[in-house]
Design an enzyme around this catalytic site. Structure first.
Site, PDB file in Angstrom:
ATOM      1  N   SER A 155      10.124   8.283  14.124  1.00  0.00           N
ATOM      2  CA  SER A 155       9.094   7.267  13.895  1.00  0.00           C
ATOM      3  C   SER A 155       8.406   7.412  12.539  1.00  0.00           C
ATOM      4  CB  SER A 155       8.035   7.306  15.004  1.00  0.00           C
ATOM      5  OG  SER A 155       7.211   8.433  14.868  1.00  0.00           O
ATOM      6  N   LYS A 193       1.538  11.215  13.432  1.00  0.00           N
ATOM      7  CA  LYS A 193       1.365   9.820  13.020  1.00  0.00           C
ATOM      8  C   LYS A 193       0.356   9.722  11.880  1.00  0.00           C
ATOM      9  CE  LYS A 193       3.986   7.766  16.137  1.00  0.00           C
ATOM     10  NZ  LYS A 193       4.644   9.015  16.559  1.00  0.00           N
TER      11      LYS A 193
END
Length: 234
Positions: A155, A193
């Site tokens: 991701s 993230k």
């Protein structure tokens, strides 16, 4: 042209064959090169085979044959002697090509805790404390407390963070908006993230268009640190 690890493995196999008459096991090769899994050895051997440096003897266990040794390595080994195994190290700064990687023979190293795997994809179970330590180039760390994690998932690939990379994290409870952080969600999920604070919520943004941003109440998220560096093995 061989990579440093390919050079190391080729010379180790050659030395083992000369000393014992048979090739080393995958576990022995893994330990000799300081790798964490045998899959890395499989990739290195396949690369050496494709380049014509080794040959597998099929239908026989532990059967590898060294076809050739690069001349520079052969001369270097002869000068040092078989008992002084120390493969040539490529010196120089490769950062214009690989911003996260610097290769040099004299880079100082520090030891930091290696705490396991972290998801760069869907969150996984929280990392646990461990006594494992890894060597990290001193230039990747500064003042403060640091630890290392292995990335699992894709991701964050648009930020240059790939599955299998090792990230170096600085413990930091209050990173700036836009920094890449290790976030602990509701005490049991951990993920890597980009951080965005939005009022009473926190947005955890991926760097891959296939994943969606997660918006979570700020009191459900604990920031465990911010990205300080990255180590990648080939």
């Amino acid at each position: 042209m061989l990579t440093r690890k390919q050079h190391e493995l080729l010379l180790y196999i050659d030395r083992h064959l000369k000393q014992t008459g048979f090739s080393p096991s995958f576990d022995e090769m893994k330990d000799a090169l300081g790798l964490r899994s045998k899959s890395g050895i499989h990739r290195l051997i396949s690369a050496l085979e494709e380049r014509g440096f080794v040959r597998r003897k099929h239908h026989r266990a532990r059967a590898l044959e060294v076809v050739q040794i690069p001349q520079i390595e052969a001369a270097d080994t002869a000068m040092r002697g078989a008992d002084a195994f120390s493969p040539t190290v490529i010196k120089g700064d490769f950062t214009p090509i690989l911003p996260a990687v610097q290769v040099a023979a004299t880079v100082d190293a520090v030891r930091v805790p290696f705490l396991g795997r972290i998801a760069a994809g869907h969150p996984i179970e929280a990392i646990s404390d461990t006594t494992n330590l890894i060597d990290v180039p001193a230039g990747l760390v500064g003042a403060g407390t640091y630890y290392a994690l292995e990335v699992c998932g894709d991701s964050m690939i648009e930020a240059g963070i790939l599955d299998g990379d090792t990230v170096i994290v600085r413990q930091d409870r209050n990173p700036e908006n836009g920094e890449i952080v290790v976030a602990l969600i509701e005490g049991h999920e951990v993920t890597l993230k980009r951080l965005r604070r939005k009022g009473s919520t926190i947005a955890l943004e991926p760097a891959n268009a296939r994943y969606e941003t997660r918006i979570i109440p700020a009191d459900k998220v604990a920031i465990q640190g911010s990205l300080a560096g990255l180590i990648r093995r080939y």
